[in-house]
Design an enzyme around this catalytic site. Structure first.
Site, PDB file in Angstrom:
ATOM      1  N   PRO A  80       0.981  -1.161  -0.209  1.00 50.64           N
ATOM      2  CA  PRO A  80      -0.058   0.042  -0.276  1.00 50.64           C
ATOM      3  C   PRO A  80       0.895   0.981   0.033  1.00 50.64           C
ATOM      4  CG  PRO A  80      -0.489  -1.200   2.399  1.00 50.64           C
ATOM      5  CD  PRO A  80       0.473  -2.255   1.090  1.00 50.64           C
ATOM      6  N   PRO A  81       0.755   2.277  -0.667  1.00 49.45           N
ATOM      7  CA  PRO A  81       1.468   3.544  -0.322  1.00 49.45           C
ATOM      8  C   PRO A  81       1.140   3.973   0.471  1.00 49.45           C
ATOM      9  CG  PRO A  81      -1.188   4.186  -1.566  1.00 49.45           C
ATOM     10  CD  PRO A  81      -0.382   2.479  -1.535  1.00 49.45           C
ATOM     11  N   CYS A  82       2.356   4.867   1.219  1.00 42.96           N
ATOM     12  CA  CYS A  82       2.757   4.918   2.220  1.00 42.96           C
ATOM     13  C   CYS A  82       3.017   6.866   2.416  1.00 42.96           C
ATOM     14  CB  CYS A  82       3.502   3.900   3.176  1.00 42.96           C
ATOM     15  SG  CYS A  82       2.285   2.250   3.142  1.00 42.96           S
ATOM     16  N   GLN A  83       2.414   7.448   1.872  1.00 48.50           N
ATOM     17  CA  GLN A  83       2.815   9.177   1.923  1.00 48.50           C
ATOM     18  C   GLN A  83       2.437   9.220   2.576  1.00 48.50           C
ATOM     19  OE1 GLN A  83       1.749   7.802  -0.746  1.00 48.50           O
ATOM     20  NE2 GLN A  83       3.200   7.453  -2.214  1.00 48.50           N
ATOM     21  N   PHE A  85       2.995   9.165   6.964  1.00 49.20           N
ATOM     22  CA  PHE A  85       2.239   8.751   8.392  1.00 49.20           C
ATOM     23  C   PHE A  85       1.362   9.151   9.431  1.00 49.20           C
ATOM     24  CE2 PHE A  85       3.495   4.287   6.282  1.00 49.20           C
ATOM     25  CZ  PHE A  85       1.949   3.713   6.086  1.00 49.20           C
TER      26      PHE A  85
END
Length: 370
Positions: A80-83, A85
């Site tokens: 999953p994209p994790c820009q 947090f």
């Protein structure tokens, strides 16, 4: 019987492709982008793909579509994209920036697979001074998984690209899964006794040298290979779907000034090394060095990652070769970002290299005795 897996945030299907070669059966895939889903379905016609926002995908529907019960699935994979947090202490909070990751955890918790693989950029290790990774591990531990993580270099597993990826594995029964031993090693490093029995990294020229020679502005979406190959890597990339076919080998047209600039960059160099009259403010333009694995293939490879011998950007097929996709793996979509859906470049640049996925899949099967 093949181990059973589900691929979340599947994109073009790099993870599924590698796991297929490792002997897995992917029962279901999910992504929200229509063009990525088209690429996935074309290349994996026997894998049901749900093209929908994962937040609108109930676990009950997954179980119904696959015929599984909770706990029967072997493996869930996804990146999953994790820009950006958002944390509260060491916990993930209900924040839009965490949505994709929390959905991944939700599905894993609902399906209760024997193991999972979470893949991401290596930079995640240093996000918020390590607090992000600690929060990610804690989220999986709260749903009953023992976790381990490591940054793996794709080149160590036969991919002709120095692509560093954060890999987190978890098991439901507490078993320590660990990570696959490298199958290749760097020719620039002092070899150990173990490494001396391994081949050196596959170089970019090992990967590219047999592809049809094209100048800027040339090429086609469908070509036929000459049938000649120079090494085992090139032979393996012929594929098994439509052997001898080469898809997506079309080069962008460049102006004479850009061609002159690209020609002035030495192999392994960047745009800062060209004469002053050709230089621009942009320096993140790199020319591949023939003798080493390529730099990381990004979504901007057509303008930022240059062919080592021809003054032009890399084609989708060349980027796919550097990612370890077979030549008959076809990508759909535009080459420019004028459309709503992701481009061919995006799909290749965002993909998990199939050979890295294969190495992970083989290792997990051995450890888990599947």
């Amino acid at each position: 019987m093949n181990a059973k897996t589900i691929d979340l945030f599947s994109g073009a299907g790099g993870f599924t492709e590698g796991l297929r070669k490792a002997g897995y059966s992917t029962l279901l895939a999910n992504d929200f982008d229509e063009m990525a889903c088209k690429t996935f379905t074309h290349n994996h016609p026997n894998v049901p793909s749900i093209c929908r926002d994962i937040a609108k995908l109930p676990v009950e529907e997954i179980l119904e579509r696959t015929g599984l019960s909770n706990g029967e699935l072997d493996l869930v994979v996804g990146g999953p994209p994790c820009q950006g947090f958002s944390l509260a202490g060491r916990r993930m909070v209900d924040d839009p920036r965490n949505k994709m990751f929390l959905e991944f955890v939700r599905v894993v918790n609902g399906l209760k697979p024997k193991a999972f693989v979470f893949e991401n950029v290596s930079g995640i290790l240093t996000m918020q001074k390590g607090e992000v990774v600690r929060a990610i591990v804690a989220a999986f531990e709260r749903i009953g998984y023992s976790c381990e993580y490591r940054v793996l270099n794709s080149a160590d597993y036969g991919v002709p690209q120095k692509r560093l990826r954060f890999i987190l594995v978890g098991s439901r029964d507490g078993k320590q899964i660990g990570f696959p031993r490298p199958s290749h090693f760097s020719s620039t490093c002092q070899g150990t006794l173990f490494q001396e029995n391994l081949p050196t990294h596959v170089t970019s020229w090992d990967a590219l040298s047999d592809l049809p020679y094209i100048e800027q502005g040339q090429g086609e979406e469908l070509l036929t290979h000459s049938g000649d190959y120079h090494n085992a890597y090139q032979e393996e990339r012929r594929g098994s779907r439509i052997p001898g076919t080469i898809f997506n080998h079309r080069a962008t047209s460049h102006s004479e000034r850009i061609i002159e600039r690209y020609a002035a960059i030495p192999e392994g160099g960047d745009n800062s090394q060209v004469p002053d009259h050709l230089r621009t403010k942009k320096i993140n333009v790199y020319k591949i060095h023939s003798d080493f694995p390529a730099r990381t293939v990004t979504c901007n490879h057509r303008t930022d990652l240059l062919h080592p011998k021809v003054p032009r950007g890399t084609t989708v097929r060349e980027a796919a070769r550097l990612q370890s996709f077979d030549d008959d793996y076809q990508f759909f979509g535009n080459l420019t970002r004028k459309a709503k859906w992701v481009t061919q470049d995006d799909q290749v640049g965002n993909a998990v290299p199939p050979l890295l996925a294969r190495a992970l899949g083989q290792h997990i099967k051995e450890v888990m005795d599947w």
